[in-house]
Design a protein around this motif. Structure first.
Motif, PDB file in Angstrom:
ATOM      1  N   SER A 180       0.842  -1.201   0.000  1.00 44.34           N
ATOM      2  CA  SER A 180       0.000   0.000   0.000  1.00 44.34           C
ATOM      3  C   SER A 180       0.877   1.250   0.000  1.00 44.34           C
ATOM      4  CB  SER A 180      -0.928   0.014   1.211  1.00 44.34           C
ATOM      5  OG  SER A 180      -1.764  -1.125   1.233  1.00 44.34           O
TER       6      SER A 180
ATOM      7  N   ARG B 164     -12.106   1.602   1.191  1.00 47.15           N
ATOM      8  CA  ARG B 164     -12.756   0.887   0.093  1.00 47.15           C
ATOM      9  C   ARG B 164     -12.795   1.758  -1.167  1.00 47.15           C
ATOM     10  NH1 ARG B 164     -15.705  -3.603   1.911  1.00 47.15           N
ATOM     11  NH2 ARG B 164     -15.853  -3.740   4.190  1.00 47.15           N
TER      12      ARG B 164
ATOM     13  N   ASN C  19      -9.266   1.918  -2.679  1.00 44.21           N
ATOM     14  CA  ASN C  19      -8.651   0.604  -2.930  1.00 44.21           C
ATOM     15  C   ASN C  19      -7.461   0.331  -1.998  1.00 44.21           C
ATOM     16  OD1 ASN C  19     -10.442  -0.055  -5.091  1.00 44.21           O
ATOM     17  ND2 ASN C  19      -9.232   1.257  -6.452  1.00 44.21           N
TER      18      ASN C  19
ATOM     19  N   SER D 177      -6.353  -1.931   1.046  1.00 43.71           N
ATOM     20  CA  SER D 177      -6.818  -3.187   1.644  1.00 43.71           C
ATOM     21  C   SER D 177      -6.403  -3.292   3.113  1.00 43.71           C
ATOM     22  CB  SER D 177      -6.229  -4.386   0.880  1.00 43.71           C
ATOM     23  OG  SER D 177      -6.643  -4.352  -0.476  1.00 43.71           O
TER      24      SER D 177
END
Length: 345
Positions: free
Chosen positions: A251, A322, A325, A327
């Motif tokens: 991320s 969400r 994107n 996670s």
């Protein structure tokens, strides 16, 4: 001779009755004057003087005139022994000293400063016990009552009571510690004995706290005095909250930190739960077993909003993650078997 004797008795009766009437009228007059003056004198030296001596002077007038009237002029109606008069004078003297001390305490520590943590209530309690305790011994001594056996008996009884009521005495002393040290006040949000809630009452034996699930919890003061107390209302009303958040490896760290701050800004604009008294912090803490671990530091506007603030921020973080994107991984492990047999397991 009979007429002369009757005349003298009648004169004495009128004289004694007159003194008694004058004393009664003077007593009522002084008491009324004291009551009226105390209604208009709210503070200062004049109120201290009136409050100290007003009612005791009325008592002295009543006792003295009554004693003179009966002892001197009407002994046949009521024979008052001198020691009882002396005992009443001693009682009035003790009462005068008591009122002087209470007036001085009220003058030095006004009514608005008499709450928990102030010196006034404790000083009043100590003076009340000492003055009336010594006064009782002086009165008994004036009545020619031997107080030595009473003192000995009181000492033995005091030891027995102290042993039997040590828990109660411990709680009372713990309450005195709370009054002096002031770790919290009524209305503060505290965490004590593992419980979080609002302080409703601080009593001499126990403290009552209303928990977040609306339950009334009573905690002995001795336990509070020996325990660590966290006051969430002091020195400021707001409350810092630290949220641990993990995201998947790979991320964008800067995007994650910006998203968490955006979530806090959205909650701040939509609800009263958060405060900007302290800066919002989004920190990358560590590399976890299955996630990158972050900490989000927010500030609840009031301790009452603690769980509401956590809920609102968590929901908004989840929504933005969400949307962008990002996670949030679940724990996972990879198991490798060395020297696997050719035929398998």
């Amino acid at each position: 001779m009979t007429n002369v004797g009757s005349m003298l008795e009648l004169d004495e009766l009128f004289m004694g009755g007159g003194i008694l009437l004058i004393g009664l009228c003077a007593t009522i007059g002084v008491a009324l004057a004291t009551h009226i003056l105390l209604r208009y004198l709210h503070r200062g030296i004049p109120r201290l003087f009136v409050n100290s001596f007003g009612y005791p002077i009325a008592g002295y007038i009543l006792v003295t005139t009554t004693y003179i009237a009966f002892h001197t002029y009407m002994p046949d109606l009521l024979n008052i022994d001198a020691k009882y008069y002396s005992a009443l004078i001693v009682f009035l003297g003790v009462w005068t000293v008591y009122r002087i001390c209470m007036s001085i305490v009220e003058h030095l520590f006004p009514v608005e400063d008499q709450g928990p943590g102030k010196v006034g209530p404790i000083l009043k309690f100590i003076l009340r016990v000492v003055i009336w305790g010594l006064g009782a011994m002086m009165i008994l001594n004036t009545l020619e009552i031997n107080i030595t056996p009473l003192l000995a008996g009181a000492g033995i009884a005091g030891v027995a009571v102290a042993l039997a009521a040590q828990d109660v005495l411990g709680n009372i002393f713990g309450g005195a510690v709370l009054y002096v040290d002031t770790p919290f006040r009524v209305g503060d949000w505290v965490k004590v004995s593992g419980q979080f809630g609002e302080v409703l009452q601080i009593g001499p034996r126990s403290t009552r706290i209303k928990t977040l699930d609306a339950q009334l919890m009573t905690i002995p003061n001795s336990k509070i005095a020996d325990d660590a107390v966290i006051n969430f209302s002091a020195p400021q009303e707001y409350m810092l909250i630290r949220l641990k958040i993990g995201v998947a490896y790979g991320s964008d760290v800067e995007l994650v930190k910006k998203t968490m701050k955006d979530a806090v800004d959205n909650v701040f604009a939509a609800t009263p739960y958060l405060s900007h008294d302290e800066p919002v912090e989004a920190n990358f803490l560590s590399f976890g077993d299955s996630s990158l671990n972050f900490e989000l530091v927010i500030c609840a506007a009031k301790p009452l909003y603690y769980y509401a603030a956590i809920d609102a921020v968590n929901c908004e973080v989840d929504r933005l993650f969400r949307e962008r994107n990002i996670s949030i991984p679940f724990p996972q492990r990879e198991v490798r078997i060395l020297n696997m047999p050719d035929h398998g397991l």
